[in-house]
Design a protein around this motif. Structure first.
Motif, PDB file in Angstrom:
ATOM      1  N   SER A   1       0.852  -1.183   0.000  1.00  0.00           N
ATOM      2  CA  SER A   1       0.000   0.000   0.000  1.00  0.00           C
ATOM      3  C   SER A   1       0.895   1.242   0.000  1.00  0.00           C
TER       4      SER A   1
ATOM      5  N   PRO B   1      -1.350  10.290  -8.184  1.00  0.00           N
ATOM      6  CA  PRO B   1      -1.166   8.839  -8.042  1.00  0.00           C
ATOM      7  C   PRO B   1      -1.254   8.095  -9.373  1.00  0.00           C
ATOM      8  N   GLU B   2      -1.992   8.700 -10.354  1.00  0.00           N
ATOM      9  CA  GLU B   2      -2.156   8.017 -11.639  1.00  0.00           C
ATOM     10  C   GLU B   2      -0.812   7.850 -12.360  1.00  0.00           C
TER      11      GLU B   2
ATOM     12  N   ALA C   1       0.968   5.028 -10.764  1.00  0.00           N
ATOM     13  CA  ALA C   1       0.309   3.762 -11.110  1.00  0.00           C
ATOM     14  C   ALA C   1       0.712   3.317 -12.509  1.00  0.00           C
TER      15      ALA C   1
ATOM     16  N   THR D   1      -2.103  -2.412 -10.366  1.00  0.00           N
ATOM     17  CA  THR D   1      -2.370  -1.362  -9.361  1.00  0.00           C
ATOM     18  C   THR D   1      -3.853  -1.029  -9.275  1.00  0.00           C
TER      19      THR D   1
ATOM     20  N   VAL E   1      -6.057   2.316  -7.704  1.00  0.00           N
ATOM     21  CA  VAL E   1      -5.917   3.650  -7.124  1.00  0.00           C
ATOM     22  C   VAL E   1      -7.195   4.003  -6.363  1.00  0.00           C
TER      23      VAL E   1
ATOM     24  N   ILE F   1      -2.343   3.988  -3.465  1.00  0.00           N
ATOM     25  CA  ILE F   1      -2.245   3.015  -4.556  1.00  0.00           C
ATOM     26  C   ILE F   1      -1.986   1.641  -3.928  1.00  0.00           C
TER      27      ILE F   1
ATOM     28  N   VAL G   1      -0.658  -1.901  -4.663  1.00  0.00           N
ATOM     29  CA  VAL G   1       0.165  -2.523  -5.688  1.00  0.00           C
ATOM     30  C   VAL G   1       0.183  -4.035  -5.471  1.00  0.00           C
TER      31      VAL G   1
END
Lengths: 301, 303
Positions: free
Chosen positions: B228, B235-236, B239, B249, B251, B256, B258
């Motif tokens: 995490s 965050p995109e 990702a 991933t 979001v 995120i 993972v």
């Protein structure tokens, strides 16, 4: 000589048990032994020993005095041979120690039944090979043997004492009084059946030893007073039936019947009941107490 | 042989409160943690295993024996440490523990010897002739543990053994429980303190409202399959960079999740992705790595 500097701490680890296990029977026997220790205050603080041993001493001192009276009477130059007939014997001894025995019964029942329940120890007991019925059996054996011993041991000493001081000689006295061997135990059983039963039922519900003992003693007195009031103080048609609730008096009435003596007119007798009725009440009280106590403990377990 | 096996085990109190709901578990030997919130059914399960409660439905087998067939026989082989008070305060530790050994079927003389040895084991040898009423909470807990093992049980059930203890006392208690495994005694202990279970057990049974949530070995925290990451920035971008490196991933806001699916050095992977876009890191850790995460995830899923 061991040098302290050589000392080492040894981890003893855990030793598995390979021997035989006594199972459920051993668990019941353990409950009985622990019951004796608890009532008599053994392996407890000194103050826990005071009351039970005081009562036991009192019962034994009383019997010693009784034997002494018989010895003095049998040695007296005047009225020799007649005095023993007037002196108190086995039946009367029951009467004399009944108050002490009642206190001992109150103490024993409360000590056996209250602490285990209140202190939560039953959680541990019932996790062992011991179910409710066997636990109660152990308690009942402990209570019965203690209370019956309280009645019977002094009576046995009394019997031996009377035989020892009797003019006819020890063996002659013993052979002439064989009926004592069934009359005394039978009477003790009736006392136990009524008094201990009531004490146990109270102890099975109350949270404190003192309260349970107090309620038992007070309850016995109140039932006597209530019975006396309805039998003699009112003209109600059902008044005589209150003679049945004078629980403290039923064993006394049965005792007079067994020993064929007439000490006082007991409440059931005054109410017009015969000794068989008192014996029946004693048995019903005992069975009822067993059922109620069992119900209570099954509910708790 | 499994320690405990249950088949469609259910229990309700008075037909209203459902304490256990169709529980099917096979629990192997070792040190087993029974986890769940208050009211999850832990104590009910322990009491059914002991034969103190009769289940409303289903069956239980303990140490290869059906509880319904021979509860008393089984209790000779099981030790139990209740959660609440269970000590006679007017008895000495030695007398009480010896008495409980006798209740377990050990003859009187041997019971006293074993009581002394067991109290030594739990660190109360010097205090064994003191009255239990004079003991501290921690000492009383150790006496409770001693009485549960003095009868040489094959299985010992401990109900919240560390309850009410200070941190030092708690650590001592957990040490003692860990030692039981060395002595060949199987342990099943309930707790709502997940850290205690993680430190002590090698198998966990997790209950929630009487239902089974998990019945599995306890794995080390690093074996979790998700990481995490909470970022300061977009965050995109992170990702996408992670997907390019072979990770999966999800979001959720700034966080995120993972799923690395066997990718090694996932932490390095995340650091690389963050560095590539010069995005700050607020927090990073394994998710689903600890019992607590598992429990919280279950709670979240349940809503």
């Amino acid at each position: 000589m061991v040098d302290g500097s050589d000392a080492v701490i040894v981890d003893r680890g855990y030793r598995h048990y390979e021997g035989e296990r006594t199972g459920s029977r051993g668990a019941v026997a353990a409950v009985v032994r622990e019951g004796y220790r608890r009532v008599l205050g053994l392996r407890r603080k000194a103050r826990r020993k005071v009351l039970p041993w005081f009562l036991i001493s009192l019962a034994l001192i009383t019997v010693a005095i009784f034997i002494g009276i018989h010895w003095v009477a049998s040695s007296a130059p005047i009225g020799r041979g007649e005095a023993p007939e007037l002196l108190p014997r086995y039946g009367e001894y029951f009467d004399l120690i009944s108050v002490i025995a009642l206190l001992f019964t109150a103490l024993a029942a409360a000590e056996l039944f209250v602490p285990d329940r209140v202190q939560g120890v039953l959680n541990v007991y019932f996790s062992r090979p011991l179910n409710t019925d066997r636990y109660l059996l152990g308690k009942l054996i402990a209570l019965a043997s203690l209370i019956l011993s309280f009645y019977l041991v002094p009576q046995l000493i009394f019997h031996i004492g009377l035989a020892a001081v009797d003019d006819s000689g020890f063996l002659t006295y013993m052979s002439e009084n064989l009926d004592v061997w069934w009359k005394v135990p039978a009477t003790a059983l009736v006392y136990f059946a009524v008094h201990a039963s009531v004490a146990v039922v109270i102890a099975a519900f109350l949270p404190r030893v003192g309260a349970a003992a107090g309620l038992f003693l007070g309850g016995m007195l109140i039932l006597n007073l209530l019975a006396g009031f309805f039998i003699e103080g009112t003209n109600l048609w059902f008044g005589r039936y209150f003679g049945l609730i004078a629980l403290e008096q039923h064993p006394r009435y049965v005792r007079d019947w067994i020993f064929d003596i007439d000490t006082i007119e007991h409440l059931p007798e005054r109410a017009g009941f015969d000794p068989w009725t008192s014996l029946g009440v004693s048995i019903i009280v005992f069975i009822g107490a067993v059922l109620v106590t069992r119900w209570q403990y099954r509910r708790i377990a | 042989m499994n320690l405990v096996e249950t088949t469609s085990l259910s229990h309700d109190y008075g037909g209203t409160v459902l304490a256990l709901d169709n529980l099917n578990v096979e629990i192997p030997g070792g040190v087993v943690g029974l986890v769940g919130a208050n009211g999850a059914g832990k104590t009910t399960l322990l009491r059914i295993i002991l034969g103190l409660l009769h289940p409303s439905g289903g069956a239980v087998t303990v140490l290869g024996t059906s509880v319904a067939d021979d509860a008393l026989g089984l209790r000779s082989r099981i030790g139990y440490m209740p959660e609440g008070k269970c000590l006679p305060l007017d008895q000495t530790a030695a007398d009480f523990v010896a008495f409980t050994a006798e209740l377990a079927g050990i003859p009187s003389t041997e019971a006293r010897r074993r009581a002394s040895e067991t109290l030594f084991l739990v660190g109360l040898h010097e205090e064994r002739f003191r009255y239990l009423g004079d003991f501290s909470t921690g000492m009383q807990q150790r006496v409770k543990l001693a009485q549960s093992i003095v009868g040489d049980p094959d299985l010992v059930l401990l109900d919240e053994p560390a309850a009410g203890l200070d941190p030092a006392g708690r650590e001592q208690m957990l040490d003692l429980i860990r030692r039981l495994r060395e002595f060949g005694i199987n342990v099943m202990f309930s707790s709502h303190i997940l850290e205690d279970i993680e430190q002590t057990c090698d198998w966990v049974v997790m209950l929630d409202a009487g239902r089974l949530v998990r019945n599995a070995p306890l794995e080390p925290p690093s074996d979790g399959d998700e990481v995490s990451v909470e970022v300061i920035g977009d965050p995109e971008l992170v990702a996408t960079a992670l997907i390019e490196r072979g990770a999966q991933t999800f979001v959720d806001g700034q966080v995120i999740r993972v799923v690395h699916g066997g990718v090694e050095d996932v932490f390095d992977l995340v650091i690389e992705a963050l560095a590539e876009h010069e995005i700050g890191l607020r927090r990073m850790g394994t998710s689903l790595s600890s019992l607590e995460d598992l429990f919280l995830k279950h709670e979240a899923e349940r809503g």
